[in-house]
Write an enzyme that holds these catalytic residues in place. Sequence first.
Site, PDB file in Angstrom:
ATOM      1  N   GLY A 163       0.875  -1.017   0.005  1.00 36.91           N
ATOM      2  CA  GLY A 163      -0.049  -0.027   0.042  1.00 36.91           C
ATOM      3  C   GLY A 163       0.787   1.489   0.286  1.00 36.91           C
ATOM      4  CB  CYS A 164       0.118   4.573   1.368  1.00 37.14           C
ATOM      5  SG  CYS A 164       0.991   6.185   1.640  1.00 37.14           S
ATOM      6  CG  PHE A 165       5.818   5.125  -0.924  1.00 38.38           C
ATOM      7  CD1 PHE A 165       5.369   6.312  -0.418  1.00 38.38           C
ATOM      8  CD2 PHE A 165       6.480   4.728  -2.082  1.00 38.38           C
ATOM      9  CE1 PHE A 165       5.585   7.373  -1.403  1.00 38.38           C
ATOM     10  CE2 PHE A 165       6.365   6.140  -2.822  1.00 38.38           C
ATOM     11  CZ  PHE A 165       5.934   7.459  -2.564  1.00 38.38           C
ATOM     12  CD1 TRP A 166       4.759   8.829   2.019  1.00 42.11           C
ATOM     13  CD2 TRP A 166       2.816   9.519   2.610  1.00 42.11           C
ATOM     14  NE1 TRP A 166       4.278   9.726   1.282  1.00 42.11           N
ATOM     15  CE2 TRP A 166       3.228  10.358   1.539  1.00 42.11           C
ATOM     16  CE3 TRP A 166       1.569   9.545   3.105  1.00 42.11           C
ATOM     17  CZ2 TRP A 166       2.554  11.302   0.953  1.00 42.11           C
ATOM     18  CZ3 TRP A 166       0.680  10.645   2.300  1.00 42.11           C
ATOM     19  CH2 TRP A 166       1.281  11.513   1.494  1.00 42.11           C
ATOM     20  N   GLY A 167       3.484   4.679   5.159  1.00 46.18           N
ATOM     21  CA  GLY A 167       3.069   3.881   6.320  1.00 46.18           C
ATOM     22  C   GLY A 167       4.164   2.625   6.342  1.00 46.18           C
TER      23      GLY A 167
END
Length: 163
Positions: free
Chosen positions: A9-13
């Site tokens: 999913g979103c790479f930030w997390g």
Amino acid sequence: MEKATFGAGCFWGVEDFFRQVPGVAEAVSGYAGGASQAPTYKQVCNGDTNHAEVVEVTFDPAKVPYATLVDLFFKMHNPTTLNSQGPDFGTQYRSVIFTHGEEQARVARERLEAAKVSSRWKQPIVTQIEPAPTFWKAEDYHQRYFEKHGGHCHVSYAEVANS
């Protein structure tokens, strides 16, 4: 030190999660698995490249075995949702493990089978396992995003480590 590459999913997390793992020296947000050279965030989000948002993890295998990182990967996101995580949809959010060498591929397949037979997931796991292609580092404003801006979109390492 070794490398591991995960898309969840979103790479930030994903980056924030793996930075918390003892034995991980670095986690860098980027793109992998697509057709174009040097993709940008806009191109990836538009679905123009088929890259996944990934995190390249540099770790000390004497402190954290690769198998442990893979097990954490399966616990920190929902590997049963095809091309999506939470509110994010598109192939860039697919669940994927890009392996660095045959030993990582073997371990990833073994841990995938263990995740499939566990009682944790009621739906089929859709995680892909592929040889690691070129990793393209994301733009600087994506690096350590939650450290700079706060927030989170995945469970924390502490929550997963205690489960």
